[in-house]
Each structure stands twice: as structure tokens, then as C-alpha cells.
Design an enzyme around this catalytic site. Structure first.
Site: not given
Ligand SMILES: Cc1cc2nc3c(=O)[nH]c(=O)nc-3n(C[C@H](O)[C@H](O)[C@H](O)COP(=O)(O)OP(=O)(O)OC[C@H]3O[C@@H](n4cnc5c(N)ncnc54)[C@H](O)[C@@H]3O)c2cc1C
Length: 702
Positions: A91, A322, A340, A393, A498
């Protein structure tokens, strides 16, 4: 005659006696059944494995001392040894990218994988509203304790105190780190960083960069990552998807994560990779519902791979809905768009007071702006005077559903409420509103084809975030040695709900400030472990299992597209495992999911071949896991006989329709252990003792 009469009387008496006897027997049977049921529950309870604070590695001591104590006493790896250790990071979202960059900066060799064609296209880029920190720049009384307390309370007292306090504690360092990287946070006129408010808090502690906070934070993490890629400390594998984790027993026979099997998504080649430890930051599983605000590639497969290898899946039923998303507009839609939460700072949510006005809105005869002020029901301000439009939320989502269920919805489907900026425009001027939220307004106009400056936006709740995930201890290590899980993929620090702006905080806390310390405690024992060959039988067996699964899928050649089955799963999830859950509905949902699984494995059609780029095969592999996750969510939701946060069981609500927790019975993390294909999972509990906070009924009214 007299004899006949006597006979009749005797017969009637016999019948009556029989009835009484049958009733008595039935009553005895009922009591016996209840006793047996109670005994079965007691046996289940007594035999349910328990995770103790020691097993969760929660450091002893005062809450505010735990993390400092841990850091003071953890084992370290010296610089020369760091060079000899390899770490796989799955990731490149905020969790993965910050972890990969930090571990490489410290001297470890990192292999970093992502599905997308660039690390900076991870789903985190979509985050709009902001990131919380306890800086107290507004001087409105914020503190580390308050951020901790709001997060615990917002999560409906279903999160681990020690983790949440640590999260609040490192929140301020995240802001400093990101500012140093050049993240362009919004600033006030005088140059200081600006803040805005998010739901569930009475202070302003959310740092933001317009409506693109995730993008700017990810660019910061990406520059740190790029630096390490340039220095050769991170080897980046884009367009690779991990399909399994490889475990190898150590000299004591204990299995440890030692590598992965991944598919090159461009060539279709299956490849093997070794590392001394594996860190998974693969994001959340909200797309189980097909329609969600998540990116299309977000998936739960990495979590399921960990689960099948013995990592526990914690609280799968906790999914966040949400309240402010653009309502669904058609059957061919594959994605929902978030508006948002920051919009609730200045926007006011309402529906008409009169049913006839709602009907005219639904028929398209009038617009929101045509309804006079006195005929508008600002239902959140009415029901929750203290927090108004800024209730958490889960509360805002349920309130919108309640109004729409009663017929007050404002669009053609009846499933929408208004989010209105007319007051804010009058108060602040259109320019200021545009400065704060311009890009969100533009996005809304492009999708809905209506100007939100002129007419109130329409919004409706949608699946957005998953609080459940892989169980980790205080060190972010799963129940499998050497396998760590960070960001949204773990069961995290948010409990049953959350609060907004806390996922970015958790992802970056995990990646920049927690894992870089805790993983050393594990790796310090691994410095003598040499790099292993990927020719080992464990790698070969894992690769074969992956190949067999792909071959099995490709051979089905049925009649249904992957998406059509995924859509069907999504509808079942929304209807039976969605915003309002009941025991009866969940049981029905499980049956339907089982039928969908059968349909998928006998009738899915995947065109093309597996030996080059094949998007349909990628989606099918992910859907196979979404089906399993959907079932696990339903099983967990069924067992949790209470309402808390995003998990609302209709049988458990107050007379006012608020969530009713059962603290005496369900104050624990519900973890599930994989028991084999098509076997029911086993429940494992981590009791949650609130040592430093008093559990209260959440109240946003006064
Ligand atoms: C529209 C939207 C708006 C949001 N706004 C906010 C906000 O304003 N504030 C806040 O705190 N949170 C917000 N959130 C929540 C937040 O964005 C996410 O919880 C957070 O970004 C998740 O980060 P992460 O690094 O855990 O995963 P992700 O950003 O989902 O990254 C996952 C990574 O894993 C990789 N991956 C997945 N499976 C595999 C695999 N099998 N093999 C190799 N790579 C893989 C993907 O390619 C990616 O690189 C929002 C969510 C959404 C949907």
C-alpha cells in the site's frame, strides 16, 4: 339420558384435563428450552477465547505515560543491522507511503507495492475535509486529553483507551511533519494554520487544504517516499497486487510472515518476494457494498489473506455511513461521491415541515429555494441543540433516514435531504463560501447539473469507511508473527464510529510515528535471520494455491459479469446489513450471501486470459473476498445484540430512536478466527475495560 349426560361431562372433563396437561407440559418444555439455551450460552461464553491486555501488549502505567514508557523500553535495531533487514509494505496510501518512507529513512530495505500506476493514486488522495490534531491553535480549550476523549466517546466506547490516547498524543507531530514537508494547509490572514470544525467535537481542530486534504498529505508522503526510492532504499512495485502472504516456521515451529505472492497486473505474471516482516496498509473494505464513496480499486482482499492465515478479523460489522453524499441517481452507477463533512460547518440540513411540500419536491414541481423559511425543518438543530448540524456521522445519517422513511425526502426517489448554504452566503458572502468550499461546489454542479449557490444541495447517507479490520496489538502486529497491519486496514482506534478527520490522523500516526518504533521490537530478534530463497517449498505452495484459484475462476466461463454479481451483493448488504439491522434481516442476508457465493463460483464470466492485463480477473478475485467479508459482517452484526456507533440494531434503541448499547454484555472487541473454507468462524473477545474514562450514554442534545 342421565347416563349420556354423565358421559358427556366425563368426556368434557377429560378434554379439559388433557388441555391443561398439554399446556403445563408445554410450559415445562419452554422453561427447559430456555435453561438449555442459557446453558449453551454459558458454555459458549466460558469457552470463548479471551485476549488479555498482556496479549494486546498494552503497556502498564498512567494513560499519558504508556507510549513514553513503551518507547523508553522497546528493543532497538542498530544502524548496521537495519541494512540487513528487508520489510515488505503493501500500500501507498497515507498509511503505507508514510510507513515505507519512514522505515527506509531509518535504514531498513523496503519493498513497497501498490495496485495503481503511481503511489500517489492510492485512495487516500480522495480525502477531502481534513485531519485532526490537538494543537489548540484556536484557543478554544482543546488538549490531547480532549481529542482522546472525543474519539473514545465518538466511537461509542468500543475502542482501546491506550491506542486512542497515543493517537491523540502524536497528532500534533503529524501536523509539524507535514508542514515541514511543505503540505499547503489552509492559513489564516495572519499566516497561522487555520482550523475548522468536524462532527462530534465542540472545538475547531481540523487542519485542511481546501477540499483536497488527502491529496496534499499524500503528495507530502509521496515526496518522502520518492526521496527513498531515489536513494535506492525503497524498491517500488506499482501495478502489483498481493494475492497471498507466505508464512515460514521458525526453529521453534512458529509460523512467521516471510514474504508475499503478487501478480504483476500488466503482464499477469505471478511473482514471489521475501522479507523479514510484512506490513499491510491496504485500506478499507467499504466496497463490499458495491456502491460506496471509496475508490473503485479499494478492496478487502489483503485483509482476507491475513485472516485466512490466522490473523483475527476484528469488529467487521462496524462500517461508517457518511451523511453527506450525493444521492444515487441511477441503476448503472458504479460509485458514490462524497460531499465533505466540512460542509456541515456552514451548511444547514433540512427537509420540508409539510408532507405536501415534500411530495411536490419529489414530483419536481418546486425547488428547495421555493419553500419559505417557516416551512423548513432543520431537524438536526431541532433534535440536537448542542451539536446541531455537527453531530457525529452515525447520528446525522440515521436522522436523515428517519425523515426520508417518514416521507419527507426531497428528490425523485425520496431518498435525499437538503444541505443549504443560503444562510452562510448571506452571512459571509458568496466569495468567502467559494474560497472555503469552491471545489466541492463545482464537483456537485458537475455531477448533479444544478448550481448549489442557487439551490440547496441534496445529500443522502452512503457507505464510506470501515472501522472494523484486522486485529492488531499495541505494536500494530497481528496475531501472526511478523505480520503488521496499519491504516484503515486494521481495526484501528475508532471503535464503533469514526469521527471525521480521524482516519488521516490514524493512517499517518501509524506510518510516521508508531510502526517505525514498534516494528523494531520485533525485528531486533530477527537480525540473525538470513535472507531466504523464494524457492523454498512454502513459497512454491503459496504460488500454486494462487495459480489454482485463478485457473478455477477462469474456467467457470459462466453467464454473469463480475459487476452484476457484485451489484447484487451490494444490494443485499445495503438492505440487510446496512443502516438498520435486525436479527431476522441479518439471518436472511446471510442466506442470500451464501446463494450469491454459489452463483459467483458457478456462473461468473471472465473474458480474456490470465497471462496479461485483465481487469475483470482482478475484479473477480476481489469480489470472491468481498462475498466472504459481507458474510463475516453479517455474522458479527447478528452476534452483537446492541446498537453502537455505525452498528444499529433496530431491536436496541431508545424511545427517541437513539442507539442503545449493552455495556454489560458487549463491551469488547469482537474478533473472528478463520476456521476453514465454509466453516463458521470462531468468536474471540478482547474485553474493553475503561480505566481512564467513564462510559456514558452519548448525548449531543445538551
Ligand atoms: C471520499 C473520501 C473522503 C475522505 N475524507 C477524509 C477526510 O477528510 N479526513 C479523514 O481523516 N479521512 C477521510 N477519509 C478516509 C480516509 O481517506 C481513508 O481512511 C484513508 O485515506 C485510508 O488510507 P490507507 O493508507 O489506510 O489506505 P488507502 O489510501 O486506501 O491505500 C490502500 C493502498 O493499498 C494498496 N493495495 C490494496 N490492496 C493491495 C494488494 N492486494 N496488493 C498491493 N497493494 C494493495 C492500494 O493500491 C493503495 O496503495 C475519506 C474517505 C473517502 C472515501
Amino acid at each position: 339420558m342421565a347416563t349420556k349426560k354423565t358421559d358427556d361431562i366425563v368426556e368434557a372433563a377429560k378434554k379439559a384435563a388433557k388441555k391443561v396437561a398439554v399446556k403445563a407440559a408445554e410450559a415445562v418444555l419452554d422453561v427447559a428450552e430456555a435453561v438449555v439455551e442459557q446453558a449453551a450460552d454459558a458454555i459458549k461464553e466460558a469457552t470463548t477465547p479471551i485476549i488479555t491486555p498482556e496479549m494486546a501488549k498494552i503497556p502498564a502505567g498512567a494513560l499519558e505515560q504508556k507510549w513514553t514508557n513503551y518507547k523508553n523500553h522497546q528493543k532497538l535495531v542498530n544502524p548496521a543491522n537495519k541494512r540487513r533487514l528487508d520489510i515488505i509494505v503493501i500500500g501507498t496510501g497515507l498509511a503505507g507511503a508514510s510507513a515505507a518512507a519512514s522505515l527506509a529513512e531509518m535504514g531498513f530495505n523496503v519493498l513497497n507495492f501498490c495496485i495503481q500506476d503511481s503511489p500517489r493514486r492510492a485512495h487516500s488522495i480522495a480525502a477531502q475535509g481534513g485531519i485532526n490534531a490537538a494543537k489548540n491553535y484556536q484557543n478554544d480549550g482543546d488538549s490531547v486529553y480532549r481529542l482522546f476523549y472525543d474519539t473514545i466517546k465518538g466511537g461509542d466506547y468500543r475502542a482501546r483507551e491506550a491506542n486512542v490516547y497515543r493517537l491523540a498524543e502524536v497528532s500534533n507531530s503529524i501536523i509539524d511533519q507535514c508542514v515541514a514537508q511543505g503540505v499547503p494547509f489552509a492559513r489564516e490572514y495572519g499566516g497561522l494554520l487555520d482550523n475548522r470544525s468536524f462532527g462530534g467535537a465542540q472545538v475547531s481542530r481540523t487542519f485542511y487544504a481546501k477540499g483536497q486534504t488527502g491529496q496534499q498529505l499524500l503528495l507530502g508522503a509521496y515526496s518522502a517516499l520518492s526521496r527513498q526510492i531515489g536513494k535506492g532504499k525503497v524498491k517500488m512495485y506499482t501495478r502489483y497486487e498481493m494475492l497471498d502472504i507466505v508464512l515460514i516456521p521458525d526453529e521453534n515451529g512458529e509460523k512467521r510472515a516471510r514474504g508475499i505472492i503478487a501478480r504483476n497486473l500488466v503482464t499477469g505474471r505471478i511473482e514471489r518476494f521475501f522479507a523479514h516482516a510484512v506490513v499491510v496498509g491496504s485500506g478499507g473494505y467499504g466496497n463490499t457494498f458495491f456502491l460506496s464513496t471509496n475508490a473503485m480499486a479499494s478492496n478487502g482482499s489483503a485483509a482476507m489473506q491475513m485472516y485466512r492465515h490466522g490473523a483475527l478479523f476484528a469488529n467487521p460489522c462496524y462500517a461508517q455511513i457518511h451523511p453527506t453524499c450525493i444521492p444515487k441517481h441511477g441503476d448503472f452507477q458504479s460509485k458514490l461521491t462524497l460531499m465533505s463533512e466540512s460542509l456541515r460547518n456552514d451548511g444547514r440540513i433540512w427537509v420540508p415541515k409539510k408532507l405536501e411540500d415534500a411530495k411536490r419536491l419529489q414530483a419536481g414541481e418546486i425547488k428547495g429555494r421555493d419553500i419559505p423559511e417557516e416551512d423548513r425543518d432543520y431537524y438536526l438543530e431541532r433534535r440536537y441543540p448542542a451539536f446541531g448540524n455537527l453531530v457525529p456521522r452515525d447520528v446525522a445519517s440515521r436522522a436523515a433516514k428517519e425523515r426520508c422513511d417518514k416521507g419527507y425526502g426531497v428528490n425523485n426517489t425520496g431518498l435525499a435531504v437538503f444541505l443549504d448554504f443560503s444562510d452562510a452566503i448571506q452571512r459571509l458572502g458568496k466569495d468567502v463560501v467559494a474560497q472555503k468550499y469552491g471545489n466541492l461546489f463545482q464537483m456537485y454542479e458537475k455531477i448533479v447539473d444544478e448550481d448549489p449557490y442557487e439551490n440547496p444541495m441534496m445529500i443522502f447517507p452512503a457507505i464510506h469507511y470501515t472501522m472494523g479490520g484486522i486485529w492488531v496489538d499495541y505494536e500494530l502486529q497481528t496475531t501472526v508473527k511478523g505480520l503488521f497491519c496499519i491504516g484503515e486496514a486494521n481495526f484501528s482506534d475508532h471503535g464503533a464510529n469514526r469521527l471525521g478527520a480521524s482516519a488521516l490522523m490514524q493512517g499517518l500516526a501509524d506510518g510516521y510515528f508508531v510502526l517505525p518504533y514498534t516494528i523494531q521490537n520485533y525485528l531486533s530478534d530477527q537480525i540473525g535471520v538470513p535472507r531466504m530463497s523464494t524457492d523454498l517449498p512454502e513459497f512454491a505452495a503459496a504460488e500454486k494455491a494462487v495459480q489454482d484459484k485463478i485457473d478455477r475462476l477462469m474456467a467457470i466461463q459462466g453467464k454473469r459479469s463480475v459487476d452484476s454479481i457484485h451489484k447484487e451483493l451490494g444490494l443485499v448488504m445495503w438492505d440487510f446489513v446496512g443502516m438498520g439491522r435486525t436479527a431476522e434481516g441479518l439471518k436472511e442476508g446471510i442466506k442470500k450471501i451464501d446463494a450469491i457465493k454459489k452463483e459467483f463460483w458457478t456462473n461468473v464470466y471472465i473474458p480474456g486470459t490470465a497471462d496479461h492485463l485483465n481487469n475483470e480477473l482482478e475484479k473477480a478475485l476481489r469480489l470472491a473476498d468481498f462475498i466472504e467479508i459481507g458474510r463475516l459482517m453479517a455474522v458479527d452484526a447478528l452476534h452483537r445484540e446492541e446498537s453502537c456507533g455505525g452498528h444499529f440494531r433496530e431491536e436496541y434503541q431508545t424511545p427517541e430512536g437513539e442507539a442503545l448499547r449493552q455495556d454489560d454484555k458487549f463491551s469488547y472487541v469482537g474478533c473472528w478466527k478463520y476456521m476453514g473454507e465454509d466453516q463458521e468462524p470462531q468468536l474471540v473477545k478482547e474485553p474493553l475495560d475503561y480505566e481512564f474514562t467513564e462510559r456514558k450514554t452519548r448525548n449531543y442534545k445538551s
